[in-house]
Enzyme design. Structure first.
Site, PDB file in Angstrom:
ATOM      1  N   GLY A  70       0.698  -1.236   0.444  1.00 15.88           N
ATOM      2  CA  GLY A  70      -0.095   0.013  -0.125  1.00 15.88           C
ATOM      3  C   GLY A  70       0.826   1.744  -0.426  1.00 15.88           C
ATOM      4  N   CYS A  71      -0.049   2.292   0.702  1.00 15.46           N
ATOM      5  CA  CYS A  71       0.465   4.107   1.064  1.00 15.46           C
ATOM      6  C   CYS A  71       2.583   3.439   0.888  1.00 15.46           C
ATOM      7  CB  CYS A  71       0.008   4.734   1.113  1.00 15.46           C
ATOM      8  SG  CYS A  71       1.002   5.902   1.555  1.00 15.46           S
ATOM      9  N   PHE A  72       3.049   4.153   0.943  1.00 13.29           N
ATOM     10  CA  PHE A  72       4.949   4.114   1.739  1.00 13.29           C
ATOM     11  C   PHE A  72       4.897   4.727   2.617  1.00 13.29           C
ATOM     12  CE2 PHE A  72       6.203   6.231  -2.539  1.00 13.29           C
ATOM     13  CZ  PHE A  72       5.568   6.779  -2.653  1.00 13.29           C
TER      14      PHE A  72
END
Length: 239
Positions: free
Chosen positions: A59-61
């Site tokens: 997902g979002c880093f």
């Protein structure tokens, strides 16, 4: 604020809404409840001398980086892109979901202090939900897929064996969808994406989706948790 930051903040606001923010203030968030206590891998990479590298996507880093910046034995955790070419490794193109890249985190770690298997255990337990296909929380698209990019045959064997172990133990309600494949290149993300959780702790997206991940790391992996994050802006690591 850059256009990219604004677009993600807008997505966050749309996904959460006023009622969800109210609920967040009242009690545990959905993200906090989604952490899963899982067994350690039965197989692990043999300890080696020198700094080692692990590359993961979940997902979002921002949140994944934040978790591993609070993990003992991690010398550096850098947000970036893996799975596509160098020429398309920028946030605007990756956000379109057509580059093959996944938002990823490159982890440099000391194998004498933390093992590859422990990194995977934290990854599967508190850093993301490995049963969500091409999405995490409010973010959707192949750029948010769950993936492990291996740097050796041994890493590949350990990652695949661990996924099989967790599926067999049925620790999740659904099968793990994490893809395992060789790392062909990691490209560091833009400077404004680095250390994002630490620099923007009050942003709604971070508060709702990512702070609970760090809280769960502290609770579930207390022996691996460090209070002060190891930030990209303050660390220089070489192989």
């Amino acid at each position: 604020m850059s256009p990219s930051q604004f677009s993600r903040l807008s997505l966050c606001a749309a996904a959460i809404g006023a009622l969800a923010l109210t609920a967040l203030l009242a009690g545990p968030s959905r993200a906090a409840e989604d952490a899963v206590i899982i067994p350690a891998p039965t197989a692990d990479v043999q300890a080696a001398n020198g700094i080692q590298t692990a590359v993961i996507a979940g997902g979002c880093f921002w949140g994944v980086q934040g978790v591993f910046q609070h993990t003992a034995g991690v010398l550096n955790a850098v947000s970036g892109y893996a799975g596509g070419s160098k020429g398309t490794a920028n946030y605007t193109l990756v956000s379109a979901g057509t580059t093959g890249h996944a938002e990823s985190v490159e982890i440099k770690y000391d194998p004498k202090k933390i093992s590859y298997g422990k990194i995977l255990q934290i990854f599967f337990s508190v850093a993301h939900d490995p049963t969500q296909l091409n999405r995490q929380g409010p973010d959707s698209g192949p750029q948010y897929r769950s993936a492990i990019f291996t740097t050796s045959d041994e890493q590949k064997k350990v990652a695949e064996a661990y996924i099989a172990q967790l599926n067999a133990a049925k620790v999740y309600k659904k099968p793990i969808v994490t893809k395992v494949g060789p790392l062909e290149g990691f490209y560091q993300a833009e400077a404004y994406h680095q250390d994002y959780l630490t620099l923007h702790p009050n942003q709604p997206y971070i508060v709702y989706n990512d702070i609970p991940k760090v809280e769960n790391l502290k609770k579930i992996f207390a022996e691996n948790y460090i209070e002060k994050p190891t930030l990209v802006s303050s660390v220089k690591v070489t192989n």
